[in-house]
Design a protein around this motif. Sequence first.
Motif, mmCIF file in Angstrom:
data_model
loop_
_atom_site.group_PDB
_atom_site.id
_atom_site.type_symbol
_atom_site.label_atom_id
_atom_site.label_comp_id
_atom_site.label_asym_id
_atom_site.label_seq_id
_atom_site.Cartn_x
_atom_site.Cartn_y
_atom_site.Cartn_z
ATOM 1 N N GLY A 92 69.649 27.324 30.634
ATOM 2 C CA GLY A 92 69.930 25.981 30.158
ATOM 3 C C GLY A 92 70.451 26.038 28.734
ATOM 4 N N SER A 93 70.458 24.893 28.078
ATOM 5 C CA SER A 93 70.932 24.857 26.696
ATOM 6 C C SER A 93 70.071 23.940 25.850
ATOM 7 C CB SER A 93 72.398 24.390 26.650
ATOM 8 O OG SER A 93 72.498 23.044 27.088
ATOM 9 N N ALA A 94 70.143 24.143 24.549
ATOM 10 C CA ALA A 94 69.415 23.317 23.596
ATOM 11 C C ALA A 94 70.408 22.833 22.550
ATOM 12 C CB ALA A 94 68.299 24.122 22.939
ATOM 13 N N GLN A 149 69.780 38.049 12.126
ATOM 14 C CA GLN A 149 68.593 38.884 11.972
ATOM 15 C C GLN A 149 68.327 39.708 13.225
ATOM 16 O OE1 GLN A 149 66.202 35.361 10.774
ATOM 17 N NE2 GLN A 149 65.646 36.545 8.961
ATOM 18 N N GLY A 150 69.416 40.221 13.808
ATOM 19 C CA GLY A 150 69.290 41.104 14.962
ATOM 20 C C GLY A 150 69.219 40.406 16.297
ATOM 21 N N GLN A 151 69.107 39.075 16.309
ATOM 22 C CA GLN A 151 69.004 38.334 17.553
ATOM 23 C C GLN A 151 70.353 37.707 17.914
ATOM 24 O OE1 GLN A 151 65.755 35.598 17.924
ATOM 25 N NE2 GLN A 151 64.349 36.887 16.743
ATOM 26 N N LYS A 152 70.809 37.974 19.134
ATOM 27 C CA LYS A 152 72.085 37.428 19.575
ATOM 28 C C LYS A 152 71.901 36.034 20.162
ATOM 29 C CE LYS A 152 74.390 41.827 20.536
ATOM 30 N NZ LYS A 152 75.124 42.626 21.549
ATOM 31 N N GLN A 153 72.847 35.165 19.862
ATOM 32 C CA GLN A 153 72.802 33.795 20.365
ATOM 33 C C GLN A 153 74.203 33.355 20.754
ATOM 34 O OE1 GLN A 153 69.750 32.409 20.471
ATOM 35 N NE2 GLN A 153 70.427 30.558 21.512
ATOM 36 N N LYS A 154 74.329 32.592 21.829
ATOM 37 C CA LYS A 154 75.618 32.090 22.282
ATOM 38 C C LYS A 154 75.667 30.584 22.084
ATOM 39 C CE LYS A 154 79.648 31.874 24.181
ATOM 40 N NZ LYS A 154 80.848 32.344 23.436
ATOM 41 N N ILE A 155 76.524 30.153 21.166
ATOM 42 C CA ILE A 155 76.764 28.734 20.969
ATOM 43 C C ILE A 155 77.849 28.338 21.967
ATOM 44 C CG2 ILE A 155 77.495 26.936 19.365
ATOM 45 C CD1 ILE A 155 74.863 28.321 18.619
ATOM 46 N N THR A 156 77.553 27.429 22.863
ATOM 47 C CA THR A 156 78.499 27.071 23.917
ATOM 48 C C THR A 156 79.385 25.876 23.563
ATOM 49 O OG1 THR A 156 76.828 25.659 24.983
ATOM 50 C CG2 THR A 156 76.967 27.972 25.699
ATOM 51 N N LYS A 157 78.980 25.102 22.580
ATOM 52 C CA LYS A 157 79.751 23.911 22.205
ATOM 53 C C LYS A 157 79.430 23.475 20.786
ATOM 54 C CE LYS A 157 80.258 19.015 23.525
ATOM 55 N NZ LYS A 157 79.782 17.941 24.459
ATOM 56 N N VAL A 158 80.449 23.014 20.063
ATOM 57 C CA VAL A 158 80.281 22.428 18.737
ATOM 58 C C VAL A 158 80.968 21.072 18.763
ATOM 59 C CG1 VAL A 158 80.735 22.629 16.266
ATOM 60 C CG2 VAL A 158 80.288 24.690 17.620
ATOM 61 N N ALA A 159 80.283 20.025 18.306
ATOM 62 C CA ALA A 159 80.863 18.683 18.337
ATOM 63 C C ALA A 159 80.506 17.907 17.077
ATOM 64 C CB ALA A 159 80.359 17.917 19.566
ATOM 65 N N PRO A 160 81.381 17.011 16.635
ATOM 66 C CA PRO A 160 81.084 16.190 15.461
ATOM 67 C C PRO A 160 79.893 15.281 15.747
ATOM 68 C CG PRO A 160 83.418 16.058 16.035
ATOM 69 C CD PRO A 160 82.722 16.699 17.194
ATOM 70 N N ASP A 161 79.086 15.045 14.730
ATOM 71 C CA ASP A 161 77.949 14.134 14.832
ATOM 72 C C ASP A 161 78.215 12.908 13.967
ATOM 73 O OD1 ASP A 161 76.004 14.850 16.599
ATOM 74 O OD2 ASP A 161 74.726 15.869 15.139
ATOM 75 N N GLU A 162 77.603 11.808 14.327
ATOM 76 C CA GLU A 162 77.682 10.631 13.472
ATOM 77 C C GLU A 162 76.512 10.664 12.502
ATOM 78 O OE1 GLU A 162 78.034 6.865 15.317
ATOM 79 O OE2 GLU A 162 79.750 7.429 16.552
ATOM 80 N N ALA A 163 76.817 10.442 11.224
ATOM 81 C CA ALA A 163 75.769 10.420 10.207
ATOM 82 C C ALA A 163 76.257 9.597 9.032
ATOM 83 C CB ALA A 163 75.425 11.846 9.764
ATOM 84 N N ALA A 164 75.331 9.048 8.279
ATOM 85 C CA ALA A 164 75.695 8.247 7.113
ATOM 86 C C ALA A 164 76.437 9.112 6.107
ATOM 87 C CB ALA A 164 74.434 7.667 6.472
ATOM 88 N N THR A 189 63.231 17.522 26.087
ATOM 89 C CA THR A 189 64.591 17.063 26.401
ATOM 90 C C THR A 189 65.669 18.109 26.180
ATOM 91 O OG1 THR A 189 65.064 16.257 24.144
ATOM 92 C CG2 THR A 189 63.908 14.763 25.638
ATOM 93 N N GLY A 190 65.330 19.191 25.494
ATOM 94 C CA GLY A 190 66.327 20.205 25.181
ATOM 95 C C GLY A 190 67.205 19.811 24.009
ATOM 96 N N LYS A 191 66.843 18.715 23.328
ATOM 97 C CA LYS A 191 67.636 18.253 22.201
ATOM 98 C C LYS A 191 66.745 18.089 20.974
ATOM 99 C CE LYS A 191 70.776 15.649 25.197
ATOM 100 N NZ LYS A 191 71.937 16.547 25.001
ATOM 101 N N SER A 192 67.219 18.613 19.843
ATOM 102 C CA SER A 192 66.484 18.478 18.598
ATOM 103 C C SER A 192 66.826 17.147 17.954
ATOM 104 C CB SER A 192 66.854 19.614 17.645
ATOM 105 O OG SER A 192 66.130 19.500 16.434
ATOM 106 N N SER A 193 65.914 16.597 17.159
ATOM 107 C CA SER A 193 66.166 15.340 16.465
ATOM 108 C C SER A 193 67.254 15.512 15.417
ATOM 109 C CB SER A 193 64.885 14.850 15.768
ATOM 110 O OG SER A 193 63.891 14.540 16.716
#
Length: 266
Positions: free
Chosen positions: A218-220, A184-199, A247-251
């Motif tokens: 910083g990063s979120a 939507q017109g806003q630029k964002q830089k994803i610096t890392k993608v990693a697998p998550d543990e989930a059921a 904390t910079g981390k979402s639940s």
Amino acid sequence: MKRSPGARLCAATAIGALSLSLLTACSDEGSKDASDAKGTASATASAAASDAKALPKAEVEKLLLAQGEVKGYKVGSGDDTLPASKSAVKTDKEACAPLAYAMSGLAPGETESGASNTLTEDNASAAATKAPGDISESDLENAFKVNLTFVGLSSYEGDGAQKAFKAVSDGVAACSGGFGVTAQGQKQKITKVAPDEAAKSGDESVAFSVDSDVDGEGSATFHTRVVRKGNTVASFYTVDFASLTSTGKSSAVPAAVVDAQLAKIK
């Protein structure tokens, strides 16, 4: 986006030269049975996939969670926060597009049958019931403890759902070093993608987290889950504003939302 045994056990007891022949025969029979069973299951799954028909967009919309169907959450249309179409989301790496779509409530695969909405944890703040002069700092802090989940559903013809899911699953590894996205017109830089543990859930599921640059200061971290159930793919992307601030981390994606949504998909 500023805004995660077929093998059969044979036992044979024999004496002398007979033991080898019995063991070999048992092993060969077990392998044949396992191979036949695997081939039959694969053929059945392929046939089912080829017969799958995509639901009309209007029917997909009916599958989205509605108000009152998951306790403790308010349901919104997402019209003011979610991209209206894939044309509003661009990535600098083709393999990463399915991840960006999943994080935006859009279909990660090729289909026109998609719908999305948002679920916000119902945080009844005391600030809403007090006069301005009586609102404490604690009231204000609680008012911003908002957990928002973007939900996207998409339906596919044939094996389209399997392909869409694979594109996301493959993208987690392919995009581990990050990627650029414009939403939507806003630029964002994803610096890392990693697998998550989930059921594990549905027929196939994958969870991943992304670290996003925050204006160079910083990063979120955000979490996404993608689940395939039949020929429907569901995506869940969560933003926890209170945690991001502290904390910079979402639940993690709320299990209650995932479970309730998957229960509506037949």
